[in-house]
Scaffold this motif. Structure first.
Motif, short mmCIF file in Angstrom:
data_model
loop_
_atom_site.label_atom_id
_atom_site.label_comp_id
_atom_site.label_asym_id
_atom_site.label_seq_id
_atom_site.Cartn_x
_atom_site.Cartn_y
_atom_site.Cartn_z
N MET A 50 0.84 -1.19 0.00
CA MET A 50 0.00 0.00 0.00
C MET A 50 0.88 1.25 0.00
O MET A 50 1.80 1.37 0.80
N THR A 51 0.60 2.18 -0.92
CA THR A 51 1.39 3.39 -1.02
C THR A 51 1.04 4.35 0.12
O THR A 51 0.02 4.20 0.79
N GLN A 52 1.90 5.36 0.29
CA GLN A 52 1.66 6.34 1.34
C GLN A 52 0.35 7.09 1.09
O GLN A 52 -0.39 7.40 2.03
N ALA A 53 0.06 7.38 -0.19
CA ALA A 53 -1.18 8.09 -0.53
C ALA A 53 -2.40 7.26 -0.14
O ALA A 53 -3.39 7.80 0.39
N GLN A 54 -2.34 5.95 -0.41
CA GLN A 54 -3.45 5.07 -0.05
C GLN A 54 -3.62 4.99 1.47
O GLN A 54 -4.75 4.96 1.98
N GLN A 55 -2.49 4.94 2.17
CA GLN A 55 -2.55 4.92 3.63
C GLN A 55 -3.17 6.19 4.18
O GLN A 55 -3.96 6.16 5.15
N ASP A 56 -2.84 7.33 3.56
CA ASP A 56 -3.40 8.61 4.01
C ASP A 56 -4.91 8.65 3.79
O ASP A 56 -5.66 9.15 4.63
#
Length: 431
Positions: A1-7
């Motif tokens: 999971m990318t940082q953007a998805q985590q955000d």
């Protein structure tokens, strides 16, 4: 999971959690308070209406019999009318019944109102668990349930001194303290039920506090709501009832709830055997539940973080069994309180991981019915434990051996947890 998805995930789930969890947790707090406040009322009420220990245990336990009988029908209505409207109705109903407990005048009226309280409250907890599955993806569910379940120990942490203080209103306007206890603690649920219709969002698509992007992401994460074609029938209920894994889950859950519910109802009387004042009993009664609140949250968070459920059930059940064994050998106040802290904390710690495991194993279309069935059958076990304490106490004159039934079910629950964990490796979902 990318940082953007985590955000995105963090942002959406924070919005959902802050909108839903405080309200349903407050509702469950009031439900638990109204369920167990007879533990303090009994300090005055038992002599006023001529209740023996066995009669008190039976009447207190009738709540759970009613809960068992009406939990599944209530949740069939929940699916038909929608969770928000149904939860609102249950809160108003039990608030009225709980307030009417002030009118108890003898054993039979006590039995009737306790049974009615179980009827009116039967749809609330399984309804909330089902409601949470519509808003919280699997990876967030254990913590959400743990926050909800914190209401149980908190109702004793905050409710114990409150109930003790209300008993001190004895004689105010010609009424006994226990009359005021039921009236003052029962009425808030009525107002909260009315407020639920405006506070709780009815569906993801109608959630005004979420952006369209938030709604799209969340809808893709949570399981679909069962439609008319996939609603559970009585045939589905019977299949679940006969399923060995559902029965195993039920016995495991009884291993925790029988201890927390039983001690919520009997612990003030256990502590009162040490010749303390009402306020001392109130504050001491709150200590084990305060520890349980903290332990429950951190244990459930760890379960979500690791994704492990089975050992997060087995370890607390084993610790609880050891604590319940130890209480047989102590007769002093401080060791008793310490052991009660361990026993109640251990029993409380299983609840978040348990419901996370159960909802992961149960097929989506049967989720609401399976939750209701487990919760209903669980209440038979809670009734048996509550009633047995009264019988054993009545025959022996002390609580020394009255907790043995809880020790037995804790051992059984721990063993079944390990068996279920082994079987789950071959079949992750109930068939």
């Amino acid at each position: 999971m990318t940082q953007a998805q985590q955000d995105i995930e963090r942002g959406v789930m924070n919005k959902v959690a802050w909108r839903i969890l405080p309200f349903v947790t407050l509702g469950y707090f009031l439900a638990s308070l109204d369920r167990v406040n007879i533990a303090f009322a009994a300090l005055q009420m038992k002599s006023d209406i001529a209740l023996s220990d066995a009669a008190f245990g039976f009447g207190a336990g009738l709540f759970f019999i009613a809960y068992c009988i009406f939990a599944v029908p209530a949740n069939m209505l929940l699916e038909r009318f929608g969770p928000v409207r149904w939860l609102a109705l249950t809160m108003v109903s039990w608030g009225l019944v709980s307030s009417c407990m002030a009118a108890v005048s003898g054993p039979y009226s006590f039995y009737i109102l306790r049974f009615l309280l179980g009827v009116t409250e039967a749809g609330f907890f399984p309804g909330v668990i089902y409601y949470l599955t519509l808003w919280f993806p699997s990876g967030h569910r254990s913590r959400a349930v743990a926050i909800l379940m914190i209401a149980l120990p908190l109702s004793s942490v905050l409710g114990s001194p409150l109930s003790a203080m209300l008993l001190l209103l004895d004689g105010w306007f010609g009424m006994r303290g226990w009359h005021w206890l039921f009236i003052i603690e029962g009425s808030p649920a009525i107002f909260l039920g009315i407020a639920a219709l405006w506070v709780l969002p009815h569906s993801v698509s109608r959630a005004s506090f979420l952006t369209e992007g938030d709604k799209t992401w969340l809808s893709g994460q949570v399981e679909k709501v069962p439609t008319e074609k996939t609603r559970a029938s009585f045939s589905d209920i019977w299949k679940l009832f006969c399923n060995k894994y559902v029965l195993a889950l039920t016995l495991i859950y009884i291993g925790g709830t029988s201890v927390t519910n039983g001690l919520s109802l009997w612990q003030p009387q256990i502590i009162s055997t040490f010749n303390l004042t009402t306020m001392q009993i109130g504050f001491l009664n709150s200590i084990p539940f305060a520890f349980a609140s903290v332990a429950m949250y951190f244990w459930s968070s760890h379960s979500d973080k690791t994704g492990e459920r089975v050992m997060h059930l087995a370890i607390p059940l084993a610790v609880g069994a050891v604590a319940l064994t130890s209480i047989i050998f102590v007769n002093a106040l401080i060791p008793t309180i310490i052991i009660l802290c361990i026993a109640i904390s251990a029993a409380s710690m299983i609840k978040g991981p348990f419901w996370a495991l159960a909802t992961e194993m149960i097929p989506a279309r049967n989720t609401a019915m399976a939750i209701a069935l487990i919760n209903a059958l669980n209440n038979l076990g809670v009734f048996a434990g509550t009633y047995l304490i009264g019988i054993i106490k009545g025959h022996t004159g002390s609580f020394t051996y009255a907790l043995i039934p809880y020790l037995a079910i804790s051992v059984v629950a721990c063993s079944l947890t390990l068996w279920l964990g082994h079987r789950r490796q071959a079949s992750p979902r109930i068939r």
